[in-house]
Design a protein around this motif. Sequence first.
Motif, PDB file in Angstrom:
ATOM      1  N   PRO A   5       0.599  -1.008   0.128  1.00  0.00           N
ATOM      2  CA  PRO A   5      -0.102   0.303   0.529  1.00  0.00           C
ATOM      3  C   PRO A   5       0.439   1.210  -0.114  1.00  0.00           C
ATOM      4  O   PRO A   5       2.022   1.162   0.588  1.00  0.00           O
ATOM      5  CB  PRO A   5      -0.412  -0.230   1.485  1.00  0.00           C
ATOM      6  N   THR A   6       0.816   2.737  -0.534  1.00  0.00           N
ATOM      7  CA  THR A   6       0.849   3.403  -0.529  1.00  0.00           C
ATOM      8  C   THR A   6       1.029   4.225   0.638  1.00  0.00           C
ATOM      9  O   THR A   6      -0.869   4.192   1.265  1.00  0.00           O
ATOM     10  CB  THR A   6       1.091   4.183  -1.648  1.00  0.00           C
ATOM     11  N   ILE A  86       4.507   9.614  11.915  1.00  0.00           N
ATOM     12  CA  ILE A  86       4.796   9.334  10.895  1.00  0.00           C
ATOM     13  C   ILE A  86       5.014  10.975  10.232  1.00  0.00           C
ATOM     14  O   ILE A  86       4.470  11.234   9.765  1.00  0.00           O
ATOM     15  CB  ILE A  86       4.756   8.365   9.795  1.00  0.00           C
ATOM     16  N   GLU A  87       6.334  11.194  10.327  1.00  0.00           N
ATOM     17  CA  GLU A  87       7.285  12.330   9.398  1.00  0.00           C
ATOM     18  C   GLU A  87       8.321  12.231   7.906  1.00  0.00           C
ATOM     19  O   GLU A  87       8.265  10.801   8.466  1.00  0.00           O
ATOM     20  CB  GLU A  87       7.635  12.891  10.277  1.00  0.00           C
ATOM     21  N   GLY A  88       7.949  12.194   7.535  1.00  0.00           N
ATOM     22  CA  GLY A  88       8.661  12.482   5.880  1.00  0.00           C
ATOM     23  C   GLY A  88       9.442  13.876   5.996  1.00  0.00           C
ATOM     24  O   GLY A  88       9.241  14.466   6.259  1.00  0.00           O
ATOM     25  N   ALA A  89      10.932  12.645   5.446  1.00  0.00           N
ATOM     26  CA  ALA A  89      12.164  13.963   4.530  1.00  0.00           C
ATOM     27  C   ALA A  89      12.871  12.440   3.928  1.00  0.00           C
ATOM     28  O   ALA A  89      13.487  11.815   3.767  1.00  0.00           O
ATOM     29  CB  ALA A  89      13.195  13.759   5.976  1.00  0.00           C
ATOM     30  N   ALA A  90      13.965  13.392   2.717  1.00  0.00           N
ATOM     31  CA  ALA A  90      14.464  13.103   2.306  1.00  0.00           C
ATOM     32  C   ALA A  90      14.162  11.292   1.703  1.00  0.00           C
ATOM     33  O   ALA A  90      15.799  10.417   1.657  1.00  0.00           O
ATOM     34  CB  ALA A  90      15.726  13.136   2.460  1.00  0.00           C
ATOM     35  N   GLY A  91      12.979  10.498   1.383  1.00  0.00           N
ATOM     36  CA  GLY A  91      12.823   9.638   0.748  1.00  0.00           C
ATOM     37  C   GLY A  91      12.774   8.089   1.595  1.00  0.00           C
ATOM     38  O   GLY A  91      12.363   7.885   1.529  1.00  0.00           O
ATOM     39  N   SER A  92      12.590   9.126   3.245  1.00  0.00           N
ATOM     40  CA  SER A  92      12.388   7.937   4.157  1.00  0.00           C
ATOM     41  C   SER A  92      11.375   8.276   5.186  1.00  0.00           C
ATOM     42  O   SER A  92      10.909  10.195   5.466  1.00  0.00           O
ATOM     43  CB  SER A  92      13.468   8.458   5.058  1.00  0.00           C
ATOM     44  N   ARG A  93      10.735   7.375   5.772  1.00  0.00           N
ATOM     45  CA  ARG A  93       9.425   7.817   7.101  1.00  0.00           C
ATOM     46  C   ARG A  93      10.201   7.378   8.066  1.00  0.00           C
ATOM     47  O   ARG A  93      11.079   6.832   8.308  1.00  0.00           O
ATOM     48  CB  ARG A  93       8.266   6.825   6.294  1.00  0.00           C
ATOM     49  N   THR A 122      12.633   3.456   4.306  1.00  0.00           N
ATOM     50  CA  THR A 122      12.373   3.670   3.175  1.00  0.00           C
ATOM     51  C   THR A 122      11.218   3.650   1.858  1.00  0.00           C
ATOM     52  O   THR A 122      11.178   3.461   2.335  1.00  0.00           O
ATOM     53  CB  THR A 122      13.735   3.146   2.549  1.00  0.00           C
ATOM     54  N   VAL A 123      10.577   4.976   1.563  1.00  0.00           N
ATOM     55  CA  VAL A 123       9.784   5.002   0.672  1.00  0.00           C
ATOM     56  C   VAL A 123      10.389   5.780  -0.985  1.00  0.00           C
ATOM     57  O   VAL A 123       9.598   5.974  -1.656  1.00  0.00           O
ATOM     58  CB  VAL A 123       9.165   5.677   0.888  1.00  0.00           C
ATOM     59  N   ARG A 132      12.423  -1.402   2.867  1.00  0.00           N
ATOM     60  CA  ARG A 132      10.485  -0.189   2.864  1.00  0.00           C
ATOM     61  C   ARG A 132      10.141  -0.943   4.621  1.00  0.00           C
ATOM     62  O   ARG A 132       9.125   0.293   4.665  1.00  0.00           O
ATOM     63  CB  ARG A 132       9.703  -0.835   1.312  1.00  0.00           C
ATOM     64  N   ARG A 133      10.873  -2.158   4.358  1.00  0.00           N
ATOM     65  CA  ARG A 133       9.728  -2.468   6.304  1.00  0.00           C
ATOM     66  C   ARG A 133      10.774  -1.025   7.474  1.00  0.00           C
ATOM     67  O   ARG A 133      11.388  -0.761   7.061  1.00  0.00           O
ATOM     68  CB  ARG A 133      10.206  -4.046   6.268  1.00  0.00           C
ATOM     69  N   TRP A 134       9.939  -1.095   8.651  1.00  0.00           N
ATOM     70  CA  TRP A 134      10.171  -0.303   9.586  1.00  0.00           C
ATOM     71  C   TRP A 134      11.478  -1.327  10.323  1.00  0.00           C
ATOM     72  O   TRP A 134      11.754  -2.123  10.543  1.00  0.00           O
ATOM     73  CB  TRP A 134       9.144  -0.156  10.608  1.00  0.00           C
ATOM     74  N   HIS A 135      12.539  -0.290  10.741  1.00  0.00           N
ATOM     75  CA  HIS A 135      13.763  -0.788  11.112  1.00  0.00           C
ATOM     76  C   HIS A 135      14.439   0.233  12.722  1.00  0.00           C
ATOM     77  O   HIS A 135      13.646   1.185  12.173  1.00  0.00           O
ATOM     78  CB  HIS A 135      14.560  -0.414  10.112  1.00  0.00           C
ATOM     79  N   LEU A 136      14.711  -0.390  13.722  1.00  0.00           N
ATOM     80  CA  LEU A 136      14.750   0.627  14.521  1.00  0.00           C
ATOM     81  C   LEU A 136      15.915   1.149  13.866  1.00  0.00           C
ATOM     82  O   LEU A 136      16.818   1.166  13.289  1.00  0.00           O
ATOM     83  CB  LEU A 136      15.817   0.010  15.570  1.00  0.00           C
ATOM     84  N   TYR A 137      16.051   2.487  14.022  1.00  0.00           N
ATOM     85  CA  TYR A 137      16.660   3.721  13.593  1.00  0.00           C
ATOM     86  C   TYR A 137      17.695   4.042  14.290  1.00  0.00           C
ATOM     87  O   TYR A 137      18.822   4.725  14.647  1.00  0.00           O
ATOM     88  CB  TYR A 137      16.225   5.065  12.573  1.00  0.00           C
TER      89      TYR A 137
END
Length: 149
Positions: A5-6, A86-93, A122-123, A132-137
């Motif tokens: 899904p988008t 959820i925030e977006g920045a530079a091709g990531s969420r 990453t998006v 594209r899956r969530w990772h601990l950052y």
Amino acid sequence: RQAEPTPNTTNDKNYSTNGVVDSLGTDGAVAVIRRYYTAINNHTYRLAYKLWGDDGAASKQTFTSFKNGYLSTDTVEVIVGQPGRIEGAAGSRYIEIPVSLKAITKDGAVQHFAGQYVLRRTVVDGSTPEQRRWHLYSAHLSQADKQHP
């Protein structure tokens, strides 16, 4: 294989067309934290390490250092707080999720921690499903006096 899904960054949750919460929303990010502590409690440290971005490198530790950091830990209980937006920045969420931890060492000592994790996914077009899956950052945890429920 079904298309992903988008992501919708204006809502706290993302829903697929059938109304089921998907893994790209806040529920998916919270699930990563829960899987992380389940893996630690099961002593499956490789799995826990891989939940960090870049195959564990985002933890800023080698796998051996990561594993050794939990050698005296018997169990960890986690309480996950209300996820942020959820925030977006530079091709990531990104999403920030507060946690409260109660760790019990193998000798029975109890330690309390509080703070938050930031998770990233990453998006960018052409990214892999793994990216594209969530990772601990990142993690910002400190010892707390407050008692864990």
